[in-house]
Design a protein around this motif. Structure first.
Motif: not given
Length: 525
Positions: A439-467
């Protein structure tokens, strides 16, 4: 019965007439006991050092050293004439037969003298090496004579592996003829989960002599053929082209080559000289009778290695010495339809096998993985412990068994059929690393969505929401911390080095030239 001894009765049954000729002629071939003095620096290596073939006997040396106590006298008469004749006199041992077939031109230089000194100053090692050849050398000489090839080539396994069929080099060359995996496949030596024919006595000898004949036909010179066996035909061809362009001689001694190849033929010549006249080097050769040591016996049902040794009344060690290609504790008849046994024990085995016609002789069978699984899950499915499954199949920790892999498992009591030929011939084990997440921790930026964050870190938005226990359309504020699960460094390391055991796929019909052993060694450094 010990593998390395024959009774007088068995010898008499095999070659009664030969023994009679020997008794009438009163011949003796035993060499005197070595008495050479050696300085402490020249003492024979330990068994562990000497048996670390081929690296110890093949180690490059610098300048020839002067060791007169073990070198032959300058006026020695070593008869190395090609194909010398002995009239009607019987050849009393295998060494005499080998001497009779010498047919290569002799190499005579300081490197040969150096290697003569090296071998002669290590009588214990030389005796152990020649003794180890006992089960195999008659067959090799027979094959050489059948092909009308020089019998010096029967001495080549001394240089390659010290006649150890289990020898494996750091570059993964295996067997007494030291075949690299790719070269072995080129010469139709099967390498799969159940056997490695690079170690097989019959098949590896057939392949080695095929290769040597091919090289001799290519270069027309045995010294160049031997250099190519060690260095690769392409390397020798380029070295010859270089000499030709520079107007230099096109002989082995005049080529520019690595030290390993430069000493290769001198080593063989040195062993040849010692075999030709052991007394000149104060060396003793073991008496090896000039008759077959083993017999090939057919099998038509799967049989455990231990059971085969028991039915033949030989020790497990001796059985494996004649059948070193077996990778697993079972012999599959569909892939290995014959085994080798000491001559007299072959009859014992055949009689015992006949009396066990209705007995199941194998406690193992092949199992095909239907999907990618953990070793623990496979073990539960086949009724074994995970530790035993890993040990018998060579599965490292934290590795998955991929779908389509063949595994050796306990044979169910209700299963009476032998392993099918396609599995016996092509069984292979494919492994992949288990995915270990951290497990690692990331910080959201202004205007970020789960989809944007997931794409940036090579994971799916569904997994990011579940975690993070969020809804898929959750709003994110700048600076919000979110957990992401990524593969651990250990998983990535395993993924780069995931082993593939016993790949038994047949080589492509488009064959490439075998690469040299020295080239492949360099590639793995």
């Amino acid at each position: 019965m010990n593998l390395f001894s024959f009774t007088f009765a068995s010898i008499s049954r095999l070659h009664g007439s030969l023994l009679l000729a020997v008794l009438l002629s009163g011949c003796a071939t035993t060499s005197p006991t070595p008495t050479a003095d050696r300085s402490p620096a020249q003492t024979a290596p330990t068994a562990a050092e000497a048996d670390r073939a081929p690296s110890v006997p093949n180690a490059p040396v610098s300048a020839p050293s002067a060791q007169a106590s073990v070198a032959p006298s300058s006026d020695r008469a070593v008869d190395l004439k090609a194909n010398a004749l002995m009239g009607l006199q019987a050849q009393t041992d295998i060494w005499e037969r080998i001497r009779m077939g010498f047919a290569m031109p002799d190499l005579d230089n300081d490197l040969v003298r150096n290697r003569e000194v090296w071998y002669a100053s290590r009588p214990d090692y030389f005796l152990r090496m020649t003794e180890r050849s006992r089960p195999y050398i008659f067959h090799i000489v027979e094959e050489l004579e059948r092909r009308k090839m020089p019998t010096e080539l029967a001495l080549l396994p001394f240089i390659e592996s010290a006649f150890n069929p289990q020898a494996v080099s750091s570059a993964k060359a295996a067997g007494m003829w030291q075949f690299m995996p790719a070269t072995g496949k080129y010469f139709d030596l099967k390498q799969n989960l159940f056997r490695d024919e690079r170690r097989d006595v019959l098949e590896s000898t057939r392949a080695a002599l095929d290769y040597l004949q091919k090289l001799y036909n290519m270069f027309g010179d045995w010294h160049l053929a031997l250099a190519a066996y060690n260095w690769g035909e392409g390397s020798v061809g380029r070295a010859l082209a270089r000499n030709r362009a520079q107007g230099k001689p096109l002989t082995y001694s005049d080529l520019r080559m690595p030290d390993e190849t430069r000493f290769y033929v001198p080593k063989l010549q040195a062993v040849k000289n010692i075999i030709a006249q052991p007394e000149a080097f104060k060396t003793v050769l073991p008496l090896i009778q000039n008759h077959p040591f083993f017999k090939s016996v057919p099998i038509d049902k799967d049989i455990d290695v231990e059971m085969a040794a028991k039915l033949a009344n030989v020790s497990l060690k001796d059985f494996k010495a004649l059948n070193p290609a077996m990778n697993r504790p079972v012999i599959l008849a569909a892939g290995t339809p014959q085994i080798l046994l000491p001559w007299d024990n072959a009859t014992v085995f055949e009689n015992n096998l006949q009396s066990h016609r209705d007995t199941r002789l194998s406690s193992w069978t092949a199992w095909l993985a239907p999907r990618t699984m953990k070793a623990e899950d496979v073990a539960k499915e086949v009724g074994m412990s995970a530790e035993q499954l890993r040990t018998v199949n060579g599965i490292p920790p934290r590795m998955l068994v991929k779908a389509g892999s063949t595994l050796l498992v306990h044979r169910p009591h209700q299963k009476e059929t032998n392993v099918a030929e396609h599995l016996a011939d092509n069984g292979h084990l494919l492994l992949a690393p288990e995915v270990v997440l951290r497990k690692v921790f990331i910080s959201a930026r202004q205007g970020d969505t789960l989809a944007l964050l997931a794409a940036r870190h090579g994971v799916t938005a569904a997994n990011l929401a579940t975690w993070n226990d969020l809804k898929p359309n959750a709003k994110l504020t700048a600076g919000k911390k979110l957990a992401v699960l990524v593969p651990s460094k250990e998983t990535r390391r395993l993924g780069k080095t995931a082993p593939t055991a016993g790949q038994g796929k047949k080589p492509s019909s488009v064959k490439t030239k075998p690469a040299s052993k020295s080239t492949q060694r360099r590639a793995q450094r």
